[in-house]
Write an enzyme that holds these catalytic residues in place. Structure first.
Site, short mmCIF file in Angstrom:
data_model
loop_
_atom_site.label_atom_id
_atom_site.label_comp_id
_atom_site.label_asym_id
_atom_site.label_seq_id
_atom_site.Cartn_x
_atom_site.Cartn_y
_atom_site.Cartn_z
N ARG A 77 -13.64 -9.22 1.06
CA ARG A 77 -12.22 -8.91 0.84
C ARG A 77 -11.36 -10.15 1.16
O ARG A 77 -10.40 -10.44 0.47
CB ARG A 77 -11.76 -7.73 1.74
N ASP B 41 -17.43 6.45 -1.69
CA ASP B 41 -16.19 6.37 -0.90
C ASP B 41 -15.95 7.77 -0.33
O ASP B 41 -16.59 8.75 -0.74
CB ASP B 41 -15.03 5.92 -1.82
N HIS C 280 -7.11 0.72 -6.59
CA HIS C 280 -7.30 -0.20 -5.46
C HIS C 280 -7.88 -1.49 -6.03
O HIS C 280 -9.04 -1.85 -5.78
CB HIS C 280 -8.23 0.45 -4.43
N GLN D 183 -9.68 -4.32 -3.89
CA GLN D 183 -10.99 -3.89 -3.40
C GLN D 183 -12.09 -4.22 -4.41
O GLN D 183 -13.12 -4.79 -4.07
CB GLN D 183 -10.96 -2.37 -3.14
N ARG E 110 0.88 -1.17 0.00
CA ARG E 110 0.00 0.00 0.00
C ARG E 110 0.91 1.21 0.00
O ARG E 110 1.67 1.43 0.97
CB ARG E 110 -0.92 -0.01 1.22
N CYS F 164 -16.52 1.00 0.32
CA CYS F 164 -15.32 0.19 0.59
C CYS F 164 -14.90 0.27 2.05
O CYS F 164 -14.20 -0.61 2.54
CB CYS F 164 -14.18 0.64 -0.33
N1 CP Z 1 -11.36 -0.72 2.03
C1 CP Z 1 -10.09 -0.77 2.51
O1 CP Z 1 -9.11 -0.94 1.76
O2 CP Z 1 -10.00 -0.65 3.84
P1 CP Z 1 -8.66 -0.49 4.68
O3 CP Z 1 -8.10 0.86 4.38
O4 CP Z 1 -9.10 -0.64 6.10
O5 CP Z 1 -7.71 -1.57 4.26
N1 NVA Z 2 -10.14 6.31 -1.33
C1 NVA Z 2 -9.81 5.86 0.00
C2 NVA Z 2 -9.98 4.39 0.10
C3 NVA Z 2 -9.67 3.79 1.43
C4 NVA Z 2 -9.82 2.31 1.45
C5 NVA Z 2 -8.40 6.29 0.35
O1 NVA Z 2 -7.51 6.19 -0.52
O2 NVA Z 2 -8.18 6.75 1.46
#
Ligand code: CP
Ligand code: NVA
Length: 308
Positions: free
Chosen positions: A295, A227, A128, A131, A101, A267
């Protein structure tokens, strides 16, 4: 088998997505703990917070017989300036896969370039992908859809910021040939290269994609997805933009325009009262928490396909 990375939904073909979904449903229904990854290791670098992605990858790996290794960026020599090249080469000699990440999508690409093990994008500023594999699984499960062909019949609407999640949904729709409407305020619409790539794939797949700032286009939705308005990493930079999102909130009024039987997805994590009202997130908690649970199943299917 040569290693393959999952940095973007565009790394997957329709056939590969179908196999992932099939496998994820099988793993979910059989609830089996397999030993397929006995002796294998998965490194996980999370530069940003994570609950679902981090824990589901960890649990997926353990339940499949392998060992997840959390690589806290604070403790890696990268923190002191070691290059991605050197880190990737060395980690490749220990691990069977790397989940990242990252703040910068280009960092995931650089890791993939120099790693001889698969690199899986666990969220970047651009996409992502893990997801949205779970998201499509959830849409099929809750709308009782068995095939990609049948999935093309339903209207999926995303409203809010054109962020990483929206980009991956757009890519998924373009690859699979779905009916997808992305609704964002004028100044938050997807970048040109994101739209161009989706159009190119949509041309081949027959996807019906609409990108608009008109919230009335949510009419007749079978799925409404949203989101956060401020993604991780752009909280302060974009704070002033919040007010432009107000007409794009998922609330009771918007749901009245949707099809009967419409499901709501998010999400997570959510900010109740911003992109979605507390009333709606609570009313639709079944679909949203099923999405979160999926997930785990989707991640297992991804690991079974990608881990070397
Ligand atoms: N939806 C998602 O990726 O959640 P987290 O940021 O908790 O991993
Ligand atoms: N768009 C959000 C998704 C989190 C899972 C972010 O990047 O913070």
């Amino acid at each position: 088998m040569a290693k393959k990375d999952l940095l973007s939904i565009y790394d997957l073909t329709v056939e590969e997505i179908s196999v992932l979904l099939e496998e994820a449903f099988k793993l979910k229904s059989e609830k089996k703990y397999l030993d397929v990854f006995k002796g294998k290791t998965l490194g996980m670098i999370f530069e940003k917070p994570s609950t679902r992605t981090r824990v589901s990858f960890t649990v997926a790996m353990i339940q499949l017989g392998g060992a997840p290794i959390a690589l806290n960026p604070e403790n890696l020599q990268r923190k002191r300036g070691e290059s991605i090249h050197d880190t990737a080469v060395v980690l490749s000699s220990y691990l069977n896969g790397l989940v990242i990440r990252a703040f910068k999508h280009s960092d995931t690409e650089e890791f993939a370039k120099y790693s001889t093990i698969p690199v899986i994008n666990a969220l970047s500023d651009y996409e992502h992908p893990c997801q949205v594999v779970a998201d499509i699984m959830t849409v099929m499960e809750l709308h009782k859809i068995k095939t990609i062909k049948a999935l093309r019949e339903i209207k999926i609407v995303y409203t809010g910021d054109s962020n990483n999640v929206a980009n991956s949904l757009l890519a998924m729709a373009a690859v699979l040939g779905l009916n997808f409407t992305l609704i964002s305020p004028e100044q938050c619409l997807p970048k040109k290269y994101v739209r161009d790539k989706a159009s190119e794939y949509a041309l081949a797949s027959g996807a019906e994609i609409k990108i608009t700032s008109d919230i009335a286009e949510a009419e007749g939705a079978d799925v409404i997805y949203t989101d956060v308005w401020l993604s991780m990493g752009c909280e302060t930079e974009k704070k002033d933009r919040k007010k432009v999102f107000v007409p794009y909130q998922v609330n009771a009024g918007l749901l009245r325009k949707a099809s009967p039987g419409c499901i709501v997805l998010h999400c997570l994590p959510a900010v109740r009262g911003e992109e979605i009202t507390a009333e709606i997130i609570d009313k639709y908690e079944y679909s949203i928490f099923t999405q979160a649970e999926n997930r785990l199943h989707a991640q297992k299917a991804i690991l079974m396909r990608f881990l070397v």
